[in-house]
Design a protein around this motif. Sequence first.
Motif, short mmCIF file in Angstrom:
data_model
loop_
_atom_site.label_atom_id
_atom_site.label_comp_id
_atom_site.label_asym_id
_atom_site.label_seq_id
_atom_site.Cartn_x
_atom_site.Cartn_y
_atom_site.Cartn_z
N ASP A 78 -9.84 -5.09 -6.11
CA ASP A 78 -8.70 -6.01 -5.99
C ASP A 78 -8.93 -6.97 -4.83
O ASP A 78 -9.96 -6.94 -4.14
CB ASP A 78 -7.38 -5.23 -5.87
N ASP A 79 -7.97 -7.82 -4.60
CA ASP A 79 -8.11 -8.85 -3.58
C ASP A 79 -8.12 -8.29 -2.16
O ASP A 79 -8.53 -8.98 -1.22
CB ASP A 79 -6.98 -9.88 -3.71
N ASP A 80 -7.67 -7.04 -2.00
CA ASP A 80 -7.68 -6.40 -0.68
C ASP A 80 -8.93 -5.57 -0.44
O ASP A 80 -9.03 -4.87 0.57
CB ASP A 80 -6.44 -5.52 -0.53
N GLY A 81 -9.88 -5.62 -1.39
CA GLY A 81 -11.13 -4.90 -1.21
C GLY A 81 -11.09 -3.44 -1.61
O GLY A 81 -12.03 -2.70 -1.30
N LEU A 82 -10.01 -3.00 -2.27
CA LEU A 82 -9.96 -1.63 -2.81
C LEU A 82 -10.61 -1.61 -4.19
O LEU A 82 -10.50 -2.58 -4.95
CB LEU A 82 -8.52 -1.13 -2.89
N TRP A 83 -11.29 -0.54 -4.49
CA TRP A 83 -12.05 -0.42 -5.74
C TRP A 83 -11.37 0.59 -6.66
O TRP A 83 -10.65 1.48 -6.22
CB TRP A 83 -13.49 0.01 -5.45
N TYR A 84 -11.66 0.46 -7.97
CA TYR A 84 -11.04 1.31 -8.99
C TYR A 84 -12.08 1.63 -10.07
O TYR A 84 -12.95 0.81 -10.37
CB TYR A 84 -9.85 0.61 -9.64
N SER A 136 0.81 9.51 -7.98
CA SER A 136 2.06 9.34 -7.22
C SER A 136 2.80 10.65 -7.06
O SER A 136 3.35 10.95 -5.98
CB SER A 136 2.95 8.30 -7.90
N TRP A 137 2.84 11.45 -8.12
CA TRP A 137 3.51 12.76 -8.04
C TRP A 137 2.84 13.63 -6.99
O TRP A 137 3.51 14.26 -6.16
CB TRP A 137 3.47 13.45 -9.40
N PHE A 138 1.51 13.68 -7.01
CA PHE A 138 0.78 14.51 -6.07
C PHE A 138 0.94 14.00 -4.63
O PHE A 138 1.13 14.78 -3.69
CB PHE A 138 -0.70 14.54 -6.46
N PHE A 139 0.88 12.69 -4.46
CA PHE A 139 1.02 12.11 -3.13
C PHE A 139 2.41 12.40 -2.55
O PHE A 139 2.55 12.67 -1.36
CB PHE A 139 0.77 10.60 -3.20
N PHE A 167 0.84 -1.19 0.00
CA PHE A 167 0.00 0.00 0.00
C PHE A 167 0.88 1.25 0.00
O PHE A 167 1.96 1.28 0.58
CB PHE A 167 -0.89 0.01 1.24
N ALA A 168 0.38 2.32 -0.64
CA ALA A 168 1.09 3.59 -0.64
C ALA A 168 0.89 4.34 0.67
O ALA A 168 1.73 5.14 1.07
CB ALA A 168 0.62 4.46 -1.81
N TRP A 169 -0.23 4.06 1.32
CA TRP A 169 -0.55 4.73 2.59
C TRP A 169 -1.43 3.81 3.42
O TRP A 169 -2.31 3.13 2.88
CB TRP A 169 -1.28 6.04 2.33
N GLU A 170 -1.19 3.79 4.72
CA GLU A 170 -2.03 3.03 5.65
C GLU A 170 -2.34 3.91 6.85
O GLU A 170 -1.47 4.62 7.37
CB GLU A 170 -1.34 1.75 6.10
N LEU A 185 -4.44 2.84 0.99
CA LEU A 185 -4.48 3.39 -0.36
C LEU A 185 -3.45 2.75 -1.27
O LEU A 185 -2.32 2.47 -0.84
CB LEU A 185 -4.22 4.90 -0.34
N ARG A 186 -3.87 2.53 -2.49
CA ARG A 186 -2.96 2.33 -3.62
C ARG A 186 -3.25 3.44 -4.62
O ARG A 186 -4.33 4.05 -4.57
CB ARG A 186 -3.17 0.95 -4.27
N PRO A 187 -2.31 3.74 -5.53
CA PRO A 187 -2.59 4.80 -6.50
C PRO A 187 -3.94 4.60 -7.19
O PRO A 187 -4.24 3.51 -7.68
CB PRO A 187 -1.42 4.68 -7.49
#
Length: 660
Positions: free
Chosen positions: A507-513, A399-402, A4-7, A434-436
């Motif tokens: 995805d498999d972690d329950g994050l949506w896109y 990613s640039w903004f984060f 993850f990019a952020w937790e 979070l992921r991108p």
Amino acid sequence: MGQFAWEPSPELVAATTLSAFLAQHGLADQQALQARADSDPHWYWDALIRFFDIRFDTPYGNVLDESAGVEWPRWCVGGTTNIAWNCLSRHENTALWQGDAVVWESEKGEVLRWSFARLDAEVARLAELLLARGIGRGDVVGLYLPMVPEAVAAFLAVVEIGAIVMPLFSGFGRRPLVDRFTDAGAVAVVTCPSFQRRGKAVPMHQTVLDAAAEAPELRHVILLDRAGGLEPVSPLDALWCTAEPAGPRRRRPEMFPAETPAMLMYTSGTTGKPKGTVHTHCGMLAKNALDMGLCLDVKAGDRLIWMSDMGWIVGPKISIGCTLLGATLVMAEGTPDWPEQNRIWRLCDRHRVTVAGIVPTAVRQMMRSGVDPLEGGLDLGQLRTIISSGEPWTPEAWSWFFDTVCRRQVPILNYSGGTECGGAILIGTHHRPLRPSSFGGPVPGGGVDIVDAEGNSLPAGEVGELVLRRPTIGATRGLWRDPERYVQSYWRQIPGVWVQGDLASRDDDGLWYLHGRSDDTIKLAGKRTGPSEIEAALIATGLVDDAAVVGIPDDIAGSALLCVCIAREPDRNGLARQLSDALARDFGAPYRPKRIVFASDLPRTRNQKIMRRVIRSIALGQPAGDLTSLSNPQSVEDLQTAFAGAPAFSSGADASAPSH
């Protein structure tokens, strides 16, 4: 998938409003809430309303009645309430009453502050003016103002008297105003002489008067006089002067049945006339408490900036959400990047903003400018949340903004839904990593799912239609004077579910896109592909600043790619070939474009979503349909010129499109 990019930290999670709600109802986490909300909607919606103390003068007997079918639910049956009463009167005799409700800054840096007491007094003053003109319950009143404190007051004043507010994009010209005034049967409009945008005056009052000549039911123009000294110029005009603070209100807001229409907001259709969505007192209160309070964690003491327009759903959302929750709404004249490229972050620093809204398109423009967003030693230490909406992110921009603005510490909570839903379907929260480009998950209570063309649920990793299996309290109550179009537009594409028109996956972690609009889907070599991932690949080459991709008919393959790109450098010699090769390398030979066209801009809505259907129509020489939501109408003419000189090319030919 990768890390993850952020937790969120345990301390951050524990301090959220969502945690308080979960604890009150003995739920372990957000996923447990999602499951219970979908399986027991009567419990859920009642619990939400009570938790946020949404007030009813007469209590409702049944929070949800589906006896007329899933398409036509009735909410808070038997209850009476009022949006303005809930948003303002609750703060009287509290510490918030004399605190900032709205802070506004002009392009020149002038600052205006309105307390909750001042806002309430202005709402009451305008409500009395409207009533004195014979305007009342059920009348449609247009709201054609820039983002100024008076826009919030006008919105609340109209709904306070039981009239129906119709927010209008401040950039509209005469024709879209005429269309909406006549379709809605509007009897009045609130406007101002003009406003400033990038140092230039944009006329509004004269535009209204020009439109009124073709809208016979429009009998009143309420003209805002901010400085004093204006004179009416038309028999329709009635002055609303806010140069001096109003005295305290003299009348209590009237109570109305909970499902009384409060807002009529038009959203563009793919073809034909715009669709008029209808939102009620109880629906708007509960939906904004859910989105902004429960999910985005906006609360009393927060200072929120989300530069938008009253003509986009965000304008009414932040007007209701901030006042209901006791947060301060920070507004600014003009645009987030003028008179300086990093103006939005200077505003955040100066006004100690804690929650900021942004659109990915603006981030890509920041990247393109080469300006350090925080140059000059700006301090964003108080910023705790970024809300992102509009067009899907590219991974590079996210990613640039984060890294650059968020310093890898402030979460980017993505937010996506629509005017028809009254707000979000997918949303981020402080409980989810979070992921991108990811969303934390669906907004609870809508039975949100991802399905195939037959309505079957899809597993993680597969892209499908984003749908709602349950009615949700914020959704439109039909379409204005067109119930059949409502049913056909949302409930009949896949029978039994609401089809939003977006492509999504999880995805498999329950994050949506999100992967773009489903009507923008491109089918190549038998595979459906959303345009956003192809556009992201084009931008990732570093050769273009932005791109839009659509599918066009092909005699041999059935469909082929058309790409419209904004080149990074003036020299475009061989550029189309490089881009074509990049897509073929990344996605395979079927993804080599049939045409690549270079343009100076892409047609965008006022919330910065790319209007791909306009690009496709221009390419095919077809009518473009409704264009009233375009924020940059000149882009259409520019594209027509670009297409006129850009030949098609085959995968084996030299793909260097001309420089336009």
